[in-house]
Design an enzyme around this catalytic site. Structure first.
Site, PDB file in Angstrom:
ATOM      1  N   CYS A  89       0.850  -1.439   0.063  1.00 38.83           N
ATOM      2  CA  CYS A  89      -0.023   0.087   0.112  1.00 38.83           C
ATOM      3  C   CYS A  89       0.923   1.083   0.014  1.00 38.83           C
ATOM      4  O   CYS A  89       2.033   1.213   0.633  1.00 38.83           O
ATOM      5  CB  CYS A  89      -0.909  -0.157   1.255  1.00 38.83           C
ATOM      6  N   TYR A 321      -8.195  -9.567 -24.702  1.00 39.07           N
ATOM      7  CA  TYR A 321      -7.307  -9.864 -23.321  1.00 39.07           C
ATOM      8  C   TYR A 321      -8.415 -10.334 -22.541  1.00 39.07           C
ATOM      9  O   TYR A 321      -8.865  -9.746 -21.270  1.00 39.07           O
ATOM     10  CB  TYR A 321      -6.700  -8.483 -22.881  1.00 39.07           C
ATOM     11  N   CYS A 419      -5.385  -0.494 -16.368  1.00 38.19           N
ATOM     12  CA  CYS A 419      -5.062  -0.188 -14.566  1.00 38.19           C
ATOM     13  C   CYS A 419      -3.929   0.616 -14.527  1.00 38.19           C
ATOM     14  O   CYS A 419      -3.264   0.711 -13.546  1.00 38.19           O
ATOM     15  CB  CYS A 419      -4.751  -1.724 -14.096  1.00 38.19           C
TER      16      CYS A 419
END
Length: 464
Positions: A89, A321, A419
């Site tokens: 994170c 994909y 992403c």
């Protein structure tokens, strides 16, 4: 103003006080010292901090956060005791509203800087994840043995040192239970840890997956060879420690390099797959299959894809994909009459076919195994015609051959799921040069507490 040719005003070891101005792509915070840029991981905009410089170049320095002298308005207490030591994170110190705001800003910056696009009127605010904590449905743990003791966890930032964490604040609780069990079990077996330098050893890593809706769980060992001398004893120990575990698998990965998984996977007990349910559909997920990590937000993302496709008015869809077929089947269920999926991983294609049959969609969705950059140009040359192309590539974005083939098709609409805002912006620019106008970019927070963000972009053809 500091010039690039001047001597940097900071040196390694210096501990300046800094005021954090902003966040940048990758999640680091940015401050300036006498006009000189300093990057500080884990700081929050508005913080007044003391940081230790670890490197200094003519244009910028990197520093480690040592003390928050005065917190910024959006700073909160991180929930994980290993935050800033574990590399999983970046933004636990930033409140969730601030995370959403900065993700929108960073997408805007990428669109403008990399894509040459004006975000105004195109970019929408980032949609929040329904669950900002304990959302991850899969994890891959590094393993090592130091002085006879096993270490299991995630790598520290910019390091191969393993940060051992009792539990993870963004992992599904079932994954944390599996981690605790594995920590207790490994010392009871004489597995040899894999050594990247020599290529010797047996146990390379450990992974786990959990079905958010189904409650099913998978634990996997990644090993250099298929031979497993202690297989029966290990299976018995795992089943005793984790009685609710659905399946235990072994992935065989003999090749050198940092690729996570090998080609061969076998079930040690259970079916070798788990199930997940999204939007009324049930999906089978194998060890090698890609599936979005945030089960609670998948339907939120896929609904944006369906809205961009404008179903059922665009009945024929190409899903490039396609992975386990999750997007393709969601679109088929929402009204697409024909969906063709392209995917390079054979196991994922097999899962996609089974998922189609399981959900009664086999007549409307079919899947082809092969690299998209090879298969799509062939299909276009053979006259493939669809109403919309969905692109959902890995972080590196689409290969040039894919974008060229899509442009050659003359498809009226493209929906691009990404992403990585930088490669998304790059490819939107290339598609723009090929005659496609970006109409909308919708970020969706699939990765709370991190700097990562998913986007769904809609492009339409400028051709009459």
């Amino acid at each position: 103003m500091q010039t690039r040719s001047a001597r940097p005003p900071l040196r390694p070891g210096d501990r300046p006080e800094l005021t954090i101005e902003s966040l940048v792509g990758g999640g680091e915070a940015l401050a300036r010292y006498e006009g000189y840029t300093v990057f500080v991981p884990y700081a929050v905009p508005g913080d007044r901090v003391r940081a230790r410089v670890i490197s200094a170049k003519p244009g910028y320095a990197r520093a480690l956060l040592e003390e928050v002298i005065a917190p910024g308005p959006n700073r909160v207490q991180p929930q994980c005791p290993a935050f800033a030591r574990c590399g999983g994170c970046q933004w636990q110190g930033l409140d969730y509203a601030g995370q959403l705001d900065w993700k929108t800003r960073l997408v805007a910056e990428a669109l403008e800087r990399v894509g040459g696009l004006d975000p105004q009127g195109v970019l929408r605010p980032t949609l929040a994840s329904p669950e900002p904590w304990h959302y991850r449905n899969k994890v891959h743990w590094a393993v090592a043995k130091q002085n006879g003791r096993w270490e299991i966890g995630l790598y520290e930032p910019r390091s191969h040192a393993i940060a051992e964490v009792p539990s993870c604040a963004i992992q599904n609780d079932a994954l944390n239970r599996m981690l605790a069990a594995v920590r207790e079990l490994l010392p009871r077996f004489d597995f040899a840890p894999y050594d990247e330098a020599t290529g010797r050893g047996w146990l390379r890593s450990i992974f786990a997956k959990a079905g958010h809706a189904s409650g099913e769980t998978m634990l996997g060992l990644v090993t250099r060879t298929a031979a497993f001398a202690q297989e029966q004893a290990f299976v018995a120990a795992v089943r005793e420690a984790l009685p609710a575990l659905t399946t235990l698998v072994q992935n065989v990965h003999p090749e050198a390099g940092n690729k996570l998984l090998g080609r061969e996977t076998r079930a040690l007990f259970g079916p070798g797959v788990i199930r997940e349910r999204v939007g009324g559909l049930e999906y089978l997920i194998s060890a090698q299959s890609f599936f979005q990590v945030n089960s609670s937000a998948i339907e939120l993302l896929y609904e944006q894809v369906a809205l961009a496709c404008d179903l059922p008015s665009a009945p024929r869809v190409l899903d490039a994909y396609s992975g386990t077929g999750s997007i393709a089947l969601y679109l088929a269920a929402r009204g697409a009459k024909e969906v063709l999926g392209l995917e390079i991983v054979p196991a994922a294609t097999r899962d996609a076919g089974e998922n189609a049959a399981r959900n009664g969609l086999a007549e409307r969705a079919r899947f082809v195994t092969g690299a998209v950059e090879r298969e799509l140009p062939k299909l276009v040359s053979n006259g493939l015609s669809v109403d919309v192309v969905v692109l959902d590539p890995p972080r590196k974005g689409c290969e040039p051959e894919v974008l060229t083939a899509v442009a050659r098709m003359g498809v009226p609409k493209i929906v691009y799921v990404s992403c990585n805002p930088a490669t998304l912006a790059r490819d939107l620019k290339l598609l723009g040069e090929a005659g496609y106008r970006t109409v909308q970019v919708q970020p969706v927070d699939m990765f709370p507490q991190t700097a990562h963000v998913e986007c769904c972009a809609l492009l339409v053809s400028s051709a009459p």
